[in-house]
Each structure stands twice: as C-alpha cells, then as structure tokens.
Design an enzyme around this catalytic site. Structure first.
Site, mmCIF file in Angstrom:
data_model
loop_
_atom_site.group_PDB
_atom_site.id
_atom_site.type_symbol
_atom_site.label_atom_id
_atom_site.label_comp_id
_atom_site.label_asym_id
_atom_site.label_seq_id
_atom_site.Cartn_x
_atom_site.Cartn_y
_atom_site.Cartn_z
ATOM 1 N N LYS A 147 0.853 -1.187 0.000
ATOM 2 C CA LYS A 147 0.000 0.000 0.000
ATOM 3 C C LYS A 147 0.888 1.235 0.000
ATOM 4 O O LYS A 147 1.931 1.260 0.667
ATOM 5 C CB LYS A 147 -0.885 0.024 1.259
ATOM 6 N N GLY B 189 -20.702 5.907 5.240
ATOM 7 C CA GLY B 189 -19.880 6.266 4.087
ATOM 8 C C GLY B 189 -20.577 5.885 2.796
ATOM 9 O O GLY B 189 -20.773 4.705 2.524
ATOM 10 N N VAL B 190 -20.975 6.892 2.003
ATOM 11 C CA VAL B 190 -21.736 6.614 0.779
ATOM 12 C C VAL B 190 -21.021 7.190 -0.437
ATOM 13 O O VAL B 190 -21.624 7.796 -1.317
ATOM 14 C CB VAL B 190 -23.191 7.120 0.881
ATOM 15 N N GLY B 191 -19.708 6.979 -0.476
ATOM 16 C CA GLY B 191 -18.922 7.351 -1.647
ATOM 17 C C GLY B 191 -19.117 6.337 -2.757
ATOM 18 O O GLY B 191 -20.200 5.764 -2.922
ATOM 19 N N ASN B 192 -18.073 6.068 -3.520
ATOM 20 C CA ASN B 192 -18.202 5.180 -4.674
ATOM 21 C C ASN B 192 -18.688 3.787 -4.291
ATOM 22 O O ASN B 192 -19.593 3.244 -4.921
ATOM 23 C CB ASN B 192 -16.859 5.075 -5.399
ATOM 24 N N VAL B 193 -18.089 3.203 -3.255
ATOM 25 C CA VAL B 193 -18.480 1.854 -2.837
ATOM 26 C C VAL B 193 -19.787 1.883 -2.050
ATOM 27 O O VAL B 193 -20.738 1.153 -2.360
ATOM 28 C CB VAL B 193 -17.367 1.191 -2.008
#
Length: 351
Positions: free
Chosen positions: A79, A179-183
């Site tokens: 990473k 968390g409602v981003g891309n994923v």
C-alpha cells in the site's frame, strides 16, 4: 530510502518518500511478495503525525496481502500512503514524485487508485512506469472503476450472511451504511433494489442527503450511524470503527462493509462475538475491487472478474463455518487462512 521494520507480521520493507524540493512525503509499505508482486492502491490523506501515516500504511499493506491471498490472486500485498498537503498543492508534482518512488521498486509494487486519489492521478503515474492498474476498460476486458465490483462482493456477502447464517432476508431488513462514496453509494443502490430499508451517513452531509432523497433512505449524522437501530451495519468509510468505544453501543446483528481495517485489534473481534454480533472480515468481502484491478493488469476479461467476485460469498460462509467449529472469531479464522497461504508460498519460493 528503505528501512527494515521489526515486526513478526511485517515481512519486507518500507519505501520512504520524502522529497525536499516538492515537500511530498509518504510511505510505500510492502508486506509480502511471497505470492507475487505487492499490489495495493495509493491513498492520499491527511495524517496528524508521521507515526499515524506509517501505522496506517503497514496495516493496509498487511490487509492487502491477506485480501489477495484469500481471493486467490497471484499478488502479494502493499500500500502507498501519501500525506495530503494543507491547502492548494501541485498535484502533478506530487504524483511525479510518487511515480519515481514506484519506479525505484522495479516492479515489486503495483499501484492503483484508492481513497483520495483518482484514475487521472494513476494515468499520470502510468506515463512514468508500467506498474499501475485500474485505468481504462476495453470492450469485454477487465478494467475501469473497481468500486462497483467491491460493492457487489460486499452485497453478495451480506446477503449470504443474512440468509444462510442469521436466517433473515435483506428484503425488509434495515441496513445502516457508514460512508456513501463510490463503494457505499453503489452498495446502497443494490440494497434498495433488494428491498432493504436504509439509514445513511457520510462526512459529506450533502452527498448523504442527496442519496437519501434518491433512495428514500433515512439520513443521520456521522456520529449517529454507529448507534442506529438496524439489522446490519455496513462500514464503508475509513478503518478502525469497530473498537472498544463503539462496540458496546452497536445495535445490529451483522457487520459487513467495504471499509478496510475495521477492527483495530483482535480483541475487538472477540468483543463482537461476546455481544452476539456476526462480523464479516473486511478483506474477505471487499476483495471485488482488487480482483478487477488485478484482472486488468493480467489482461483478463470482465467475465473472469465476475466469476471470481461470485466466489467471495462462498468463501465468507466457509470462514463462518470454521469459526463455529473452532470457536474463534471469524477475523481470526480469516487471518490464519491467509497466513497459511502466504507461508506456503514463501516455503515454495525458498525451495
């Protein structure tokens, strides 16, 4: 500069990025190349201290080793974590320096998009070095945005855990998504299509409010989502959310989400067991994205990605079965399985 790291579970090296001309700082952590080159995304985030940055990089790299091993991919784990500069900054210069650091590792590390970075950033790195994945998608081939595949793997895992282990359907169940981003956003849409009721929260309140309006979900504050009265909690933001402070207040039966490193310690996994909460190990269920990224790098097809992502839920159920038989938390089972796979590869490498 490369440093050895004294830790029984940290196998290889840290590549320190510290460019005095641009002020770019960061770390590329390589946990293991026993199975293959270390693959894992590049994260751009603000950390209060260098120790916090290094600690996060090491944990994320280890998670990628375990994720890639459990997904049956021919890659080890690594990473990159870059310190996000304060205020405006020269993004092109930042990723030029990062590309030079990737090049110095001569293929030992393959990078991709992650939190805080974009496909455009990875294209910039790709102009310097070939060790980049997660870029373009050709007709019928793997590639492009990995987040829909991550969300799909989490969704199928959640459905299997609910139906096969806890004996309830997603239709009519309440899922709290942090968390409602891309994923997380894509996961919410899949859940709504399945008939689930949604409670959503995001550090970006406007984004969460817009998604709630679109899907008929309940929107709550970021501090409220972990105590929401729901059947399932889906952490899809940053890691470390399931800890000694938060676990006593959870009001769910299942935790299954896309965030990495949800459990700071092994003791937190036992605390979930003690509370009767089923935990789906994060790197088992959220492997869809790296499956897609690795398939692009290997020149494989989207059908091959779909086949591998389709195996995630079954792998999770096997972890749950072993957890019951061995009377240890699911996270411990997953860690042991991944460590066994990596150790076996290392023995073959040394033979």
């Amino acid at each position: 500069m490369t440093h050895a790291f004294e830790n029984a579970d940290f196998q290889e090296r840290l590549q320190v990025i510290n460019d005095s001309e641009t002020g770019v700082t960061g770390i590329i952590a390589i946990h293991s190349t026993a199975i293959g080159p270390a693959a894992g995304g590049c994260r751009l985030w603000h950390y209060d201290t260098q120790t916090d940055l290094v600690t996060d990089a090491i944990r994320l790299a280890r998670g990628m080793s375990y994720k890639n091993a459990m997904a049956g991919l021919p890659f080890g784990g690594g990473k990159a974590v870059l310190q996000r500069p304060e205020g405006d900054f020269d993004r092109a210069a930042l990723f030029r320096v990062f590309g030079e650091a990737v090049a110095a590792l001569k293929g030992a590390y393959i990078t991709a998009e992650d939190v805080g970075t974009t496909i455009a950033d990875m294209r910039a790195v790709r102009r310097q070095v070939p060790y980049v994945a997660g870029l373009e998608v050709a007709e019928g081939m793997a590639g492009g945005d990995p987040s829909p595949w991550t969300a799909l793997g989490v969704f199928e895992s959640m459905k299997a855990a609910a139906q096969d282990v806890l004996k309830f359907d997603l239709a009519g169940a309440t899922v709290a998504v942090q968390g409602v981003g891309n994923v997380g956003g894509r996961l919410c849409r899949l859940l709504r299509e399945a008939g689930a009721n949604l409670i959503v929260a995001d550090i970006d309140k406007a984004r969460a409010a817009a998604l709630a309006a679109e899907l008929g979900a309940k929107h709550v504050g970021i501090d409220e989502i972990l105590v929401a009265d729901a059947d399932i909690l889906a952490p899809c933001a940053l890691g470390g959310v399931l800890n000694a402070d938060t676990i006593p207040d959870l009001r769910v039966r299942l935790v299954c989400g896309g965030a990495n490193n949800q459990l700071p310690t092994e003791a937190d996994g036992q605390a979930l067991v003690d509370r009767g909460i089923l935990y789906a190990p994060d790197y088992v269920v959220n492997a869809g994205g790296i499956i897609n990224v690795s398939a692009e790098y290997l020149g494989e097809t989207s059908d091959q990605v779909a086949d591998r992502v389709g195996q995630i839920a079954g792998r999770l159920l096997d972890v749950f079965r072993r957890s019951t038989e061995e009377q240890v938390p699911p996270g411990v089972v997953a860690d042991r399985l991944a460590q066994h796979l990596i150790a076996g590869a290392r023995r073959r490498q040394a033979a």
